[in-house]
Design an enzyme around this catalytic site. Sequence first.
Site, PDB file in Angstrom:
ATOM      1  N   SER A 135       0.850  -1.195   0.000  1.00 58.85           N
ATOM      2  CA  SER A 135       0.000   0.000   0.000  1.00 58.85           C
ATOM      3  C   SER A 135       0.879   1.235   0.000  1.00 58.85           C
ATOM      4  CB  SER A 135      -0.883  -0.004   1.245  1.00 58.85           C
ATOM      5  OG  SER A 135      -1.403   1.294   1.444  1.00 58.85           O
ATOM      6  N   HIS A 153      -1.552  -1.414  -4.130  1.00 52.59           N
ATOM      7  CA  HIS A 153      -2.771  -1.007  -3.427  1.00 52.59           C
ATOM      8  C   HIS A 153      -2.756   0.510  -3.231  1.00 52.59           C
ATOM      9  CE1 HIS A 153      -6.200  -1.907  -0.792  1.00 52.59           C
ATOM     10  NE2 HIS A 153      -5.722  -0.992   0.041  1.00 52.59           N
ATOM     11  N   ASP A 188      -4.827   3.677  -1.766  1.00 51.55           N
ATOM     12  CA  ASP A 188      -5.882   4.037  -0.819  1.00 51.55           C
ATOM     13  C   ASP A 188      -6.394   5.445  -1.079  1.00 51.55           C
ATOM     14  OD1 ASP A 188      -6.062   1.748   1.016  1.00 51.55           O
ATOM     15  OD2 ASP A 188      -3.968   2.210   1.431  1.00 51.55           O
ATOM     16  N   MET A 200      -8.905   8.338  -0.029  1.00 55.53           N
ATOM     17  CA  MET A 200      -9.707   8.770   1.134  1.00 55.53           C
ATOM     18  C   MET A 200     -10.223  10.188   0.909  1.00 55.53           C
ATOM     19  SD  MET A 200      -7.345   7.396   4.236  1.00 55.53           S
ATOM     20  CE  MET A 200      -6.479   5.823   4.142  1.00 55.53           C
ATOM     21  N   HIS A 246      -8.524   1.258  -3.706  1.00 54.12           N
ATOM     22  CA  HIS A 246      -9.406   1.044  -2.551  1.00 54.12           C
ATOM     23  C   HIS A 246     -10.081   2.373  -2.233  1.00 54.12           C
ATOM     24  CE1 HIS A 246      -9.569  -0.014   2.058  1.00 54.12           C
ATOM     25  NE2 HIS A 246     -10.766   0.103   1.519  1.00 54.12           N
ATOM     26  N   MET A 268     -12.151   4.696  -0.234  1.00 52.88           N
ATOM     27  CA  MET A 268     -12.748   4.962   1.084  1.00 52.88           C
ATOM     28  C   MET A 268     -13.385   6.331   0.990  1.00 52.88           C
ATOM     29  SD  MET A 268      -9.661   3.394   3.357  1.00 52.88           S
ATOM     30  CE  MET A 268      -8.552   3.455   1.950  1.00 52.88           C
ATOM     31  N   MET A 283     -11.564  -5.697   5.988  1.00 51.44           N
ATOM     32  CA  MET A 283     -10.692  -4.763   6.707  1.00 51.44           C
ATOM     33  C   MET A 283     -10.285  -5.387   8.043  1.00 51.44           C
ATOM     34  SD  MET A 283     -10.216  -2.125   4.785  1.00 51.44           S
ATOM     35  CE  MET A 283      -9.237  -1.229   6.002  1.00 51.44           C
ATOM     36  N   ASP A 309      -6.662  -6.210   4.749  1.00 48.77           N
ATOM     37  CA  ASP A 309      -6.025  -4.895   4.710  1.00 48.77           C
ATOM     38  C   ASP A 309      -6.006  -4.284   6.103  1.00 48.77           C
ATOM     39  OD1 ASP A 309      -5.106  -2.397   4.011  1.00 48.77           O
ATOM     40  OD2 ASP A 309      -6.882  -1.823   2.862  1.00 48.77           O
TER      41      ASP A 309
HETATM   42  C1  DX5 Z   1      -6.182   1.781   5.832  1.00 47.90           C
HETATM   43  C2  DX5 Z   1      -5.792   1.414   4.420  1.00 47.90           C
HETATM   44  C3  DX5 Z   1      -4.701   0.452   4.324  1.00 47.90           C
HETATM   45  C4  DX5 Z   1      -3.389   0.901   4.902  1.00 47.90           C
HETATM   46  C5  DX5 Z   1      -2.818  -0.306   5.552  1.00 47.90           C
HETATM   47  O1  DX5 Z   1      -7.376   2.450   5.819  1.00 47.90           O
HETATM   48  O2  DX5 Z   1      -6.913   0.859   3.731  1.00 47.90           O
HETATM   49  O3  DX5 Z   1      -4.512  -0.010   2.979  1.00 47.90           O
HETATM   50  O4  DX5 Z   1      -2.479   1.402   3.976  1.00 47.90           O
HETATM   51  O5  DX5 Z   1      -1.686   0.084   6.233  1.00 47.90           O
HETATM   52  P1  DX5 Z   1      -0.903  -0.896   7.221  1.00 47.90           P
HETATM   53  O6  DX5 Z   1      -0.522  -2.114   6.414  1.00 47.90           O
HETATM   54  O7  DX5 Z   1       0.246  -0.061   7.628  1.00 47.90           O
HETATM   55  O8  DX5 Z   1      -1.845  -1.234   8.340  1.00 47.90           O
HETATM   56 ZN    ZN Z   2      -6.515  -0.080   1.778  1.00 52.11          ZN
END
Ligand code: DX5
Ligand code: ZN
Length: 222
Positions: A7, A32, A34, A36, A65, A67, A136, A174
């Site tokens: 990620s 990956h 993310d 947000m 991903h 969010m 998650m 994740d």
């Molecule tokens: C959190 C993200 C993850 C995050 C995971 O909301 O969806 O993808 O990057 O990070 P680690 O592996 O550090 O928990």
């Molecule tokens: Zn993620």
Amino acid sequence: MIQIAPSILSADFSRLGDQVQMVEEAGAEVLHIDVMDGHFVPNLTFGPAIVKSLRNHSKMRFDVHLMVEEPEKFIVEFAKAGADHITFHLETSLHAHRLIQQIKEQGMTAGIALNPATPLDGVKYILQDLDMVLLMTVNPGFGGQNFIPNVLPKIQVLHRHLEQTQSSCLIQVDGGINLETAAMVAQAGAHILVAGAAVFAQADPQQAVKNIRKAAGLMKGE
Ligand code: DX5
Ligand code: ZN
């Protein structure tokens, strides 16, 4: 075969292209990304522009991903930018089945993410349309959080159900994945392991990818 999905949330953004190339050379299959929006989760990250510029640096599968609230607004732009896959949160969509079709119409594969507290029931009747379910293992919003072990039975139940129905849908996990938890989720039946801090916050991210794969693969006899 377990897939590793670094990620970029925990990457050094001042040299993002290099970091992505580095994990690709280490054998990571999936990148990956993310996204947000500061509404669905209390944090802000990146949009399609980042996907577009990284696309020239990598042949990995780009796994976006989302969010975000109203995920349907962003599907076309991420497809145009070069995303291969989009996962949206069940908690953000009243019309999950329709959104899956929209993602596929754009030539991408589709996944649904479930927060730790969200039961599996919401995806049960649309599993045949899904390429992936993301369970998650932390509350979404930040990298570097601790793994929530209560999710392990959920992984097991979904894995058993997918086997019984001979489904090709994959389970992604994740949040809080490290060498110890990678082995636990692999044993529970996860197929794709997202790892942020356990890769990019390490002195040697390439070795970290290999170590996570090894820790997970040992549990699967790979
Ligand atoms: C959190 C993200 C993850 C995050 C995971 O909301 O969806 O993808 O990057 O990070 P680690 O592996 O550090 O928990
Ligand atoms: Zn993620």
